[in-house]
Scaffold this motif. Structure first.
Motif, short mmCIF file in Angstrom:
data_model
loop_
_atom_site.label_atom_id
_atom_site.label_comp_id
_atom_site.label_asym_id
_atom_site.label_seq_id
_atom_site.Cartn_x
_atom_site.Cartn_y
_atom_site.Cartn_z
N ALA A 161 0.83 -1.20 0.00
CA ALA A 161 0.00 0.00 0.00
C ALA A 161 0.87 1.25 0.00
CB ALA A 161 -0.93 -0.01 1.21
N ILE A 162 1.91 1.25 0.83
CA ILE A 162 2.79 2.41 0.94
C ILE A 162 3.60 2.60 -0.33
CG2 ILE A 162 4.73 3.38 2.24
CD1 ILE A 162 3.56 1.70 4.67
N ALA A 163 4.12 1.51 -0.89
CA ALA A 163 4.89 1.59 -2.13
C ALA A 163 4.00 2.05 -3.29
CB ALA A 163 5.53 0.25 -2.45
N GLY A 164 2.77 1.57 -3.33
CA GLY A 164 1.85 1.98 -4.38
C GLY A 164 1.54 3.46 -4.32
N ARG A 165 1.36 3.98 -3.11
CA ARG A 165 1.14 5.42 -2.94
C ARG A 165 2.36 6.20 -3.42
NH1 ARG A 165 -1.99 6.41 2.85
NH2 ARG A 165 -3.71 4.95 2.48
N GLN A 166 3.54 5.72 -3.06
CA GLN A 166 4.76 6.42 -3.44
C GLN A 166 4.89 6.49 -4.96
OE1 GLN A 166 8.40 6.01 -1.03
NE2 GLN A 166 9.38 5.19 -2.85
N ASN A 167 4.40 5.47 -5.66
CA ASN A 167 4.47 5.44 -7.12
C ASN A 167 3.33 6.20 -7.79
OD1 ASN A 167 6.68 3.80 -6.71
ND2 ASN A 167 6.00 2.18 -8.06
N GLY A 168 2.42 6.75 -6.99
CA GLY A 168 1.32 7.51 -7.55
C GLY A 168 0.19 6.67 -8.10
N PHE A 169 0.09 5.40 -7.67
CA PHE A 169 -0.99 4.54 -8.16
C PHE A 169 -2.33 5.02 -7.59
CE2 PHE A 169 2.08 0.65 -8.38
CZ PHE A 169 2.77 1.28 -9.40
N SER A 170 -3.39 4.84 -8.37
CA SER A 170 -4.72 5.22 -7.92
C SER A 170 -5.22 4.24 -6.85
CB SER A 170 -5.70 5.23 -9.09
OG SER A 170 -5.90 3.90 -9.57
N GLU A 171 -6.28 4.62 -6.17
CA GLU A 171 -6.84 3.74 -5.14
C GLU A 171 -7.31 2.41 -5.73
OE1 GLU A 171 -10.30 3.88 -1.68
OE2 GLU A 171 -9.44 5.75 -2.45
N PRO A 172 -8.02 2.40 -6.88
CA PRO A 172 -8.39 1.09 -7.46
C PRO A 172 -7.18 0.25 -7.87
CG PRO A 172 -9.76 2.84 -8.36
CD PRO A 172 -8.67 3.51 -7.59
N GLU A 173 -6.13 0.90 -8.38
CA GLU A 173 -4.92 0.15 -8.75
C GLU A 173 -4.29 -0.47 -7.51
OE1 GLU A 173 -3.41 2.64 -12.69
OE2 GLU A 173 -2.88 3.35 -10.68
N ARG A 174 -4.22 0.28 -6.42
CA ARG A 174 -3.65 -0.27 -5.18
C ARG A 174 -4.52 -1.39 -4.64
NH1 ARG A 174 -3.40 5.19 -3.69
NH2 ARG A 174 -4.75 4.80 -1.88
N ALA A 175 -5.83 -1.23 -4.72
CA ALA A 175 -6.74 -2.25 -4.20
C ALA A 175 -6.52 -3.58 -4.89
CB ALA A 175 -8.19 -1.79 -4.35
N GLY A 176 -6.30 -3.54 -6.22
CA GLY A 176 -6.04 -4.78 -6.95
C GLY A 176 -4.75 -5.44 -6.50
N ILE A 177 -3.73 -4.63 -6.23
CA ILE A 177 -2.45 -5.15 -5.76
C ILE A 177 -2.61 -5.77 -4.38
CG2 ILE A 177 -0.13 -4.48 -5.01
CD1 ILE A 177 -0.31 -2.27 -7.24
N LEU A 178 -3.32 -5.09 -3.50
CA LEU A 178 -3.46 -5.56 -2.12
C LEU A 178 -4.31 -6.83 -2.04
CD1 LEU A 178 -3.92 -2.10 -0.38
CD2 LEU A 178 -1.84 -3.48 -0.56
N ARG A 179 -5.36 -6.89 -2.84
CA ARG A 179 -6.15 -8.13 -2.86
C ARG A 179 -5.31 -9.29 -3.38
NH1 ARG A 179 -10.38 -4.54 -4.60
NH2 ARG A 179 -9.92 -5.06 -6.78
N ALA A 180 -4.39 -8.98 -4.30
CA ALA A 180 -3.53 -10.04 -4.85
C ALA A 180 -2.61 -10.62 -3.78
CB ALA A 180 -2.70 -9.48 -6.01
N VAL A 181 -2.14 -9.79 -2.85
CA VAL A 181 -1.30 -10.30 -1.75
C VAL A 181 -2.07 -11.35 -0.97
CG1 VAL A 181 -0.07 -9.72 0.37
CG2 VAL A 181 -0.01 -8.13 -1.55
N GLY A 182 -3.29 -10.97 -0.53
CA GLY A 182 -4.09 -11.89 0.28
C GLY A 182 -4.51 -13.13 -0.49
N ALA A 183 -4.92 -12.95 -1.74
CA ALA A 183 -5.37 -14.10 -2.53
C ALA A 183 -4.24 -15.08 -2.77
CB ALA A 183 -5.94 -13.61 -3.87
N SER A 184 -3.05 -14.57 -3.08
CA SER A 184 -1.92 -15.46 -3.33
C SER A 184 -1.54 -16.22 -2.07
CB SER A 184 -0.73 -14.65 -3.85
OG SER A 184 0.38 -15.49 -4.09
N TYR A 185 -1.47 -15.53 -0.94
CA TYR A 185 -1.15 -16.20 0.32
C TYR A 185 -2.20 -17.28 0.61
CZ TYR A 185 -0.05 -16.97 5.24
OH TYR A 185 0.29 -17.55 6.45
N ARG A 186 -3.47 -16.92 0.48
CA ARG A 186 -4.56 -17.85 0.80
C ARG A 186 -4.55 -19.07 -0.13
NH1 ARG A 186 -9.19 -18.04 -1.76
NH2 ARG A 186 -8.93 -15.95 -2.65
N GLU A 187 -4.45 -18.81 -1.42
CA GLU A 187 -4.50 -19.92 -2.38
C GLU A 187 -3.31 -20.85 -2.25
OE1 GLU A 187 -4.81 -17.79 -6.00
OE2 GLU A 187 -6.91 -17.19 -5.66
#
Length: 463
Positions: free
Chosen positions: A138-164
């Motif tokens: 989340a912090i790295a995405g903000r630093q890169n200027g990513f939008s909130e929806p772009e960050r949300a996709g990245i963050l959900r990917a963290v959880g989904a990958s760990y879970r799966e």
């Protein structure tokens, strides 16, 4: 050996935990009413470090909220202790931010992708590592200027990958879990179809850089020749040879102490690796500044030579204090904090450095200090997150989440954790919301340090 619960019983217990700790609750974070002042906590850590290097630590943490986050594992440990937990524990990295996932060499000389930093490792709730990893994206995405929806996709990917991946490891034989690893040749092939041309070029560059960052490259970069002698070159304040740090008798005593450290730490190695170490001799040593969170801890690099001056080995001996997790997860079972780091690394990594070991030694101040020792550089490669576009960071999030699941599956109850997480996306969504909330808190804490420096409360120095 006493028999334990069956796989079905473990799965049932994991699913039952959803009632006690609903997965949606992992989104929760709000600073505790009695939360410590962030600068106070950072200063308490700094009090145990070399005072002349502490301003460098603050200078690095000032640079950005993400740099601050890298040095604030102790702050987050206190915050994580107030968040919901299932009570399922595993060996934790303790500082599982995204830059601590990188390329490294296996003893068989294969390039691997794995977790690399274990200074804070300790058994504890699996959720703590996952939440620290997600917040770093989340912090790295903000630093890169990513939008909130772009960050949300990245963050959900963290959880989904760990879970799966945890659910996949729950179905595997125990030995197959232990042997599982991410070899970069296979990773690159998998990622090629997902990344664009820019992403593939970046991945190729990272692999090439990692292969070039080996002992010989470090030897060429860090040493100089004087006649027939090879010595570590000074680059103060980042690298200061012992002969310049403490001239005269005091420096000679310190050099003798460090030579004893190298000799003594060999007893923590496997017999064949100890025999390998014995074929080298120490010829020089220096103090080195490392990382962001580690600045100010005692860290030494030692130059050893084998057959001749073209046969080098560079070792790093790094001071190991109590884990930042210990006040909340409990003290280590190891008397030596260096052993805590090394054994935690061996538990979590698919393949560890053959020179990884530990030793306690007495400093020139007469105080005993614990160290862990490893090779200074052995095919190390790190991602450049500030160059990433959203699709590249999302792919990296998938890789990191899956790697963390493998590391946890080696020592935790993968069946119970996998059953708790389930096949739905409830946990993924909750984790994404937590990460954004914690990124807000990290930004406030970073500003607190900025204000403390501006007011003169603490002194920062660039470098």
């Amino acid at each position: 050996m006493a028999s334990g619960p069956t796989a079905q019983e473990r799965a049932d217990a994991g699913r039952a935990l959803r009632t006690e700790v609903p997965r949606s609750r992992h989104e929760e974070f709000s600073p505790a009413p009695d939360r410590a002042d962030p600068v106070d906590l950072i200063e308490r850590q700094s009090a145990l470090r070399l005072p002349e290097l502490v301003p460098l630590r603050y200078g690095r943490m000032l640079e950005s909220p993400f740099r601050f986050y890298r040095g604030a594992a102790a702050l987050m440990a206190a915050d994580l202790a107030t968040t919901p937990s299932t009570g399922l524990t595993t060996q934790l990295c303790g500082d599982a931010h995204l830059l601590n996932f990188r390329l490294l060499a296996s003893p068989e000389r294969h390039l691997m992708f794995d977790i690399n930093d274990f200074d804070e490792t300790l058994p504890g709730p699996w959720e703590w590592d996952v939440k620290r990893l997600a917040a770093s994206f989340a912090i790295a995405g903000r630093q890169n200027g990513f939008s909130e929806p772009e960050r949300a996709g990245i963050l959900r990917a963290v959880g989904a990958s760990y879970r799966e991946q945890m659910r996949r490891y729950a179905t595997m034989r125990t030995l197959d879990v232990w042997y599982a690893h991410d070899e970069m040749a296979e990773v690159a092939a998998e990622e090629a179809g997902e990344l664009g041309a820019r992403g593939r070029a970046g991945l190729s560059r990272m692999i090439g850089d990692a292969l070039a960052h080996d002992t010989l490259q470090a030897f060429r970069k860090l040493t100089r020749r004087s006649g027939d002698e090879v010595r570590i070159a000074a680059d103060p304040p980042l690298i200061v040879p012992v002969r310049e740090l403490l001239p005269g008798a005091e420096g000679e005593r310190l050099a003798g102490t460090l030579e004893d450290l190298v000799t003594g730490y060999g007893r923590s190695l496997r017999a064949d690796h100890r025999r390998l170490l014995e074929q080298y001799r120490v010829v020089d040593m220096a103090r080195k500044v490392v990382g962001v969170g580690s600045v100010g801890t005692r860290c030494w690099i030692m130059l050893l030579l084998g057959r001749d001056s073209g046969d080098p080995l560079l070792l790093q001996a790094k001071e190991a204090g109590e884990s930042a997790l210990a006040p909340y997860a409990g003290p280590s079972r190891h008397d030596n904090q260096g052993a805590r780091v090394a054994e935690g690394q061996r538990l979590m990594q698919a393949a560890s450095d053959i020179f990884l070991g530990w030793r306690q030694t007495t400093g020139i101040d007469g105080r005993p200090r614990d160290f862990y020792v490893r090779q200074l550089r052995d095919w190390k490669g790190i991602v450049q997150t500030d160059e990433m576009v959203p699709v590249g960071m999302r792919r990296f999030a998938v890789r990191c989440g899956g790697t963390l699941a493998r590391a946890h599956a080696r020592s935790g109850d993968r069946i119970a954790i996998g059953a708790y997480l389930g096949s739905g996306t409830v946990f993924d969504e909750a984790l994404a919301r937590f990460a954004e909330r914690y990124a807000d808190q990290n930004a406030r804490d970073h500003q607190a340090l900025v204000a403390a420096v501006r007011s003169g409360r603490v002194r920062a120095e660039a470098g």
